[in-house]
Design a protein around this motif. Structure first.
Motif, PDB file in Angstrom:
ATOM      1  N   LEU A  70      31.387  45.215  35.998  1.00 51.29           N
ATOM      2  CA  LEU A  70      32.529  46.114  36.128  1.00 51.29           C
ATOM      3  C   LEU A  70      33.397  45.727  37.320  1.00 51.29           C
ATOM      4  O   LEU A  70      34.634  45.796  37.247  1.00 51.29           O
ATOM      5  N   SER A  71      32.771  45.318  38.406  1.00 44.97           N
ATOM      6  CA  SER A  71      33.540  44.884  39.573  1.00 44.97           C
ATOM      7  C   SER A  71      34.363  43.646  39.258  1.00 44.97           C
ATOM      8  O   SER A  71      35.527  43.533  39.674  1.00 44.97           O
ATOM      9  N   ASP A  72      33.782  42.714  38.510  1.00 49.99           N
ATOM     10  CA  ASP A  72      34.513  41.493  38.148  1.00 49.99           C
ATOM     11  C   ASP A  72      35.674  41.789  37.209  1.00 49.99           C
ATOM     12  O   ASP A  72      36.727  41.137  37.270  1.00 49.99           O
ATOM     13  N   LEU A  73      35.499  42.771  36.327  1.00 46.86           N
ATOM     14  CA  LEU A  73      36.579  43.124  35.404  1.00 46.86           C
ATOM     15  C   LEU A  73      37.698  43.885  36.106  1.00 46.86           C
ATOM     16  O   LEU A  73      38.846  43.859  35.655  1.00 46.86           O
ATOM     17  N   SER A  74      37.373  44.568  37.193  1.00 46.52           N
ATOM     18  CA  SER A  74      38.351  45.391  37.889  1.00 46.52           C
ATOM     19  C   SER A  74      39.456  44.533  38.479  1.00 46.52           C
ATOM     20  O   SER A  74      39.207  43.501  39.096  1.00 46.52           O
ATOM     21  N   SER A  75      40.687  44.966  38.290  1.00 51.34           N
ATOM     22  CA  SER A  75      41.837  44.191  38.759  1.00 51.34           C
ATOM     23  C   SER A  75      42.104  44.377  40.243  1.00 51.34           C
ATOM     24  O   SER A  75      42.787  43.566  40.861  1.00 51.34           O
ATOM     25  N   THR A  76      41.575  45.465  40.817  1.00 49.03           N
ATOM     26  CA  THR A  76      41.786  45.747  42.234  1.00 49.03           C
ATOM     27  C   THR A  76      40.449  46.061  42.885  1.00 49.03           C
ATOM     28  O   THR A  76      39.769  47.000  42.460  1.00 49.03           O
ATOM     29  N   PRO A  77      40.036  45.289  43.892  1.00 45.80           N
ATOM     30  CA  PRO A  77      38.762  45.581  44.568  1.00 45.80           C
ATOM     31  C   PRO A  77      38.791  46.967  45.200  1.00 45.80           C
ATOM     32  O   PRO A  77      39.693  47.299  45.957  1.00 45.80           O
ATOM     33  N   ALA A  78      37.829  47.787  44.831  1.00 45.34           N
ATOM     34  CA  ALA A  78      37.725  49.134  45.399  1.00 45.34           C
ATOM     35  C   ALA A  78      36.296  49.607  45.222  1.00 45.34           C
ATOM     36  O   ALA A  78      35.694  49.396  44.166  1.00 45.34           O
ATOM     37  N   SER A  79      35.768  50.234  46.248  1.00 45.02           N
ATOM     38  CA  SER A  79      34.376  50.669  46.187  1.00 45.02           C
ATOM     39  C   SER A  79      34.207  51.985  45.450  1.00 45.02           C
ATOM     40  O   SER A  79      33.105  52.320  45.024  1.00 45.02           O
ATOM     41  N   ASP A  80      35.305  52.742  45.308  1.00 44.70           N
ATOM     42  CA  ASP A  80      35.204  54.074  44.721  1.00 44.70           C
ATOM     43  C   ASP A  80      35.726  54.162  43.297  1.00 44.70           C
ATOM     44  O   ASP A  80      35.716  55.232  42.700  1.00 44.70           O
ATOM     45  N   ARG A  81      36.198  53.060  42.723  1.00 46.86           N
ATOM     46  CA  ARG A  81      36.709  53.116  41.356  1.00 46.86           C
ATOM     47  C   ARG A  81      36.836  51.713  40.780  1.00 46.86           C
ATOM     48  O   ARG A  81      36.891  50.721  41.502  1.00 46.86           O
ATOM     49  N   TYR A  82      36.874  51.666  39.451  1.00 44.67           N
ATOM     50  CA  TYR A  82      37.129  50.426  38.714  1.00 44.67           C
ATOM     51  C   TYR A  82      38.483  50.572  38.023  1.00 44.67           C
ATOM     52  O   TYR A  82      38.767  51.598  37.399  1.00 44.67           O
ATOM     53  N   ILE A  83      39.319  49.548  38.121  1.00 49.03           N
ATOM     54  CA  ILE A  83      40.639  49.557  37.490  1.00 49.03           C
ATOM     55  C   ILE A  83      40.672  48.404  36.490  1.00 49.03           C
ATOM     56  O   ILE A  83      40.670  47.228  36.874  1.00 49.03           O
ATOM     57  N   LEU A  84      40.685  48.734  35.216  1.00 52.08           N
ATOM     58  CA  LEU A  84      40.561  47.742  34.154  1.00 52.08           C
ATOM     59  C   LEU A  84      41.868  47.655  33.371  1.00 52.08           C
ATOM     60  O   LEU A  84      42.353  48.661  32.847  1.00 52.08           O
ATOM     61  N   GLU A  85      42.429  46.457  33.276  1.00 55.51           N
ATOM     62  CA  GLU A  85      43.674  46.212  32.535  1.00 55.51           C
ATOM     63  C   GLU A  85      43.323  45.756  31.119  1.00 55.51           C
ATOM     64  O   GLU A  85      42.645  44.733  30.946  1.00 55.51           O
ATOM     65  N   VAL A  86      43.791  46.501  30.103  1.00 53.77           N
ATOM     66  CA  VAL A  86      43.348  46.214  28.735  1.00 53.77           C
ATOM     67  C   VAL A  86      43.839  44.857  28.225  1.00 53.77           C
ATOM     68  O   VAL A  86      43.298  44.339  27.252  1.00 53.77           O
ATOM     69  N   GLU A  87      44.838  44.286  28.872  1.00 57.16           N
ATOM     70  CA  GLU A  87      45.311  42.974  28.435  1.00 57.16           C
ATOM     71  C   GLU A  87      44.439  41.840  28.978  1.00 57.16           C
ATOM     72  O   GLU A  87      44.615  40.686  28.604  1.00 57.16           O
ATOM     73  N   GLN A  88      43.480  42.170  29.840  1.00 55.78           N
ATOM     74  CA  GLN A  88      42.684  41.134  30.481  1.00 55.78           C
ATOM     75  C   GLN A  88      41.254  41.044  29.971  1.00 55.78           C
ATOM     76  O   GLN A  88      40.550  40.096  30.312  1.00 55.78           O
ATOM     77  N   TRP A  89      40.799  42.020  29.187  1.00 56.45           N
ATOM     78  CA  TRP A  89      39.412  41.936  28.706  1.00 56.45           C
ATOM     79  C   TRP A  89      39.297  42.566  27.328  1.00 56.45           C
ATOM     80  O   TRP A  89      40.153  43.332  26.894  1.00 56.45           O
TER      81      TRP A  89
END
Length: 690
Positions: A661-680
């Motif tokens: 999930l951290s690798d998929l996240s577009s922005t490094p953050a310890s409190d949330r994952y930010i996933l861009e649907v065009e990237q995975w």
């Protein structure tokens, strides 16, 4: 409007052979007029939607009211029904008399030949024991739908007056049109005493020695009308009947974050929000069945009641637009703030979707909404583009998925446990830092259940009540000891939950296709999944996304996955899942990725954690996760685990999921994952090993 892309996708979805597919395409202009006639019919569309949340002394089923909303908004915004042509009956309105009278006045009296009719029922079903001889020595069993409780009788008990299934069949035959669909999200038998689940069952106890003269008289009236109109009184072959479960199975109600719904209705309507073109009925039902089988296995399997109609389109209709959607705008609060309903996302995603997630209008991706708050299926969103204009009924698609961390495991305790057992279990479980909540069954979201197995020992169960393999202890074990023993399995369940939060096969904008193949003789296609929101192309193999029942392979077969990268960038791949033996699977693709336009093979030997793809009988749940970004953190953790020979430990399995999930996240953050649907893209495979 003629939409060539929708036309091509319709052909693909209908599963034509390559030869027939090419023949149709060569004669595209000849089929254009027929397609337009189907996509924009002059016929009227009528619906009666019934949700019975309270029937007699049975526990309330609030999900039945949600089901009515799910179907109504789907019909309005996806299939072009007029609001005036949809009648809903819920709560005190949904009596037997009101349902039958409304069916006659709204559907039978108005529907003409060629019109489309939908009847939906959500509520309790039951079996009625009716005396079949003058002395009562013979009993006939009849399946029936329970309606809203009638006034209290002399014994001060509310009576849930039933509608026989036979009555529904007669009402269907009374329609002038053959294009009618009955959706029945209910069941008629109670599970065994040993069965428990976090999903309430929509079956009521049998009604003994039942005698309902008014219902029998109504049936005779219908038969007389049919006879006078020269229509056959036997069960007609026309029309479609969709059942939430097979005859001796149960229908269940999903408990999610701040909402409940019929499991069948939720998955059925979710698929219909996402489908981009014509969907053959058998594909729709089998898609729903596969998603249910991942959790309920044999306990609930939707079916088509009239197989003769299985090749027809679902609801006899095409979607109004060729774009799938995650939901719809339902209310304009001001020029920048709207209310939306999130109908096209999986329920695990709905449970954890957070503020700041963004969506774009299906008709204009430049108009972006950002979620401000969410409760259940409803959210408030703000328009980020000052120049954009919004309207009720506009469809939107997922753009950015925000999930707050940390994500924890929710565990429900079987209510058959003694009070001291529940106290000790709660104490032991809350000491585990990855456990979020512990509660009794039916009181909230549950990822898994803790209870007594049939042999007497404590065991771990799926939320649907399926005992997980290798988790049952001895009958002398204390529950605190059971929690300690089961800790690795809790971690495995949490790891798979993290992977589920990446599911986006329908919303992903990556172009990728994955095929599961058997190597028993020559490579043979077992199942195939592909992302939906890419440029329409003619595939080498027609897609079998749900084109047949749950895919089956023989035990011991060698299997492989073929990944076709149809995007313009390299793709990095992770494969993971759970087996019937309750063991995790994990494989990480080559570090350089799959070159754009190329393909790669993942064989069983490529799985670094377990390679059991067909060695155990039962249902397998696998995920193929593709990303435009390399899995750097995941690869580092994997290398460390390999060096320390700690690869298959449950702690490693959980940390790998967190790293992914951290690798998929577009922005490094310890409190949330930010996933861009065009990237995975995460594609799901569910299959059975015999």
């Amino acid at each position: 409007m003629w939409d060539r892309r929708a036309f091509l996708k319709s052909l693909l979805t209908l599963g034509l052979s390559n030869t027939l597919l090419n023949w149709v395409i060569q004669r595209e202009s000849q089929f254009k007029s027929a397609y337009l006639a189907l996509a924009d019919p002059n016929s009227r569309k009528l619906a009666l939607l019934v949700g019975v949340d309270q029937a007699g002394q049975n526990p309330a089923l609030p999900g039945c009211l949600t089901d009515v909303e799910l179907q109504r908004d789907l019909l309005l915004h996806r299939f072009g029904f007029n609001a005036a042509d949809i009648v809903t009956l819920t709560q005190q309105q949904a009596t037997r008399e009101a349902i039958e009278d409304t069916f006659l006045s709204h559907l039978v009296a108005q529907a003409q030949t060629g019109d489309v009719v939908l009847f939906h029922y959500s509520g309790y079903g039951s079996q009625l024991q009716i005396p079949d001889s003058p002395d009562g020595s013979q009993i006939q069993l009849n399946q029936a739908l329970l309606t809203e409780a009638s006034p209290l009788n002399s014994t001060n008990q509310a009576i849930a007056s039933p509608i026989f299934l036979e009555t529904l069949y007669l009402l269907g035959q009374s329609l002038a049109t053959d294009k009618f669909t009955f959706v029945l999200d209910t069941s008629y038998i109670l599970p065994s005493d040993s069965y428990f689940s976090n999903f309430p069952v929509r079956s009521a106890p049998p009604l003994l020695n039942f005698s309902e003269t008014e219902e029998f008289a109504f049936q005779e009236t219908l038969r007389s009308r049919l006879k006078s109109s020269n229509r056959k009184t036997k069960r007609a072959t026309a029309g479609t009947y969709l059942f939430a479960a097979k005859d001796q199975q149960i229908a269940t109600e999903l408990i999610a974050d701040h909402f409940r719904a019929g499991f069948f209705t939720y998955l059925l309507t979710q698929y219909l929000w996402q489908t981009t073109s014509a969907s053959k009925l058998t594909i729709t039902v089998n898609q729903t069945r596969q998603r249910l089988s991942a959790l309920m296995e044999e306990a609930q399997q939707p079916q088509i009641g009239n197989e003769a109609q299985s090749s027809l389109l679902t609801y006899y209709l095409l979607p109004e637009t060729s774009s799938g959607a995650e939901g719809v705008i339902t209310e304009i609060l001001d020029d920048k703030v709207v209310k939306i309903r999130l109908y096209g996302l999986s329920y695990p995603t709905i449970n954890y979707l957070s503020a700041n997630s963004t969506l774009s209008l299906a008709e204009d991706p430049n108009i972006v909404l950002q979620i401000r708050s969410k409760t259940g299926l409803e959210a408030t969103a703000t328009l980020l583009n000052p120049a954009g204009s919004l309207a009720v009924g506009q469809l939107f698609q997922e753009q950015k998925r925000v999930i707050n961390a940390p994500i924890t495991l929710n565990i429900a305790l079987n209510n058959q446990l003694q009070r001291i057992e529940r106290v000790d279990a709660t104490s032991a479980l809350t000491n585990l830092n990855f456990v979020g909540s512990v509660h009794n069954i039916g009181e909230g979201i549950a990822d898994c259940l803790l209870g007594k197995a049939p042999a007497g020992g404590y065991g771990l169960f799926s939320a649907g009540g399926i005992l997980l393999a290798n988790t049952e202890g001895t009958d002398t074990e204390a529950i605190k000891g059971a929690v300690e023993r089961l800790t690795p399995y809790f971690q495995q369940q949490l790891a798979f939950k993290l992977y589920e939060l990446t599911d986006n096969e329908d919303s992903s904008r990556l172009a990728v296709k994955v095929s599961l193949e058997s190597l028993e003789k020559t490579p043979q296609l077992i199942s195939q999944r592909q992302t939906q929101r890419r440029q329409a192309t003619i595939l080498d193999n027609p897609p079998v996304n749900g084109a047949s029942d749950l895919p089956q392979v023989n035990q011991g077969n060698l299997l492989q996955f073929r990944i076709d990268n149809q995007s313009d960038r390299p793709l990095y791949v992770v494969m993971t899942g759970l087996t019937p033996s309750n063991q995790p699977l994990f494989s990480l693709g080559v570090s350089e990725g799959i070159v754009a336009g190329d393909s790669a093979i993942f064989a069983q030997s490529d799985f670094v954690i377990n390679n059991n793809l067909a060695s155990t009988q039962g249902i397998y749940r696998l995920k193929v996760i593709c990303s435009q970004k390399p899995f750097l953190k995941l690869q580092k953790n994997l290398n460390t685990a390999t060096a320390t020979k700690n690869l298959a430990s449950s702690a490693t399995v959980l940390s790998l999921a967190q790293d992914l999930l951290s690798d998929l996240s577009s922005t490094p953050a310890s409190d949330r994952y930010i996933l861009e649907v065009e990237q995975w893209a995460t594609l799901n495979f569910v299959y059975r090993v015999l």
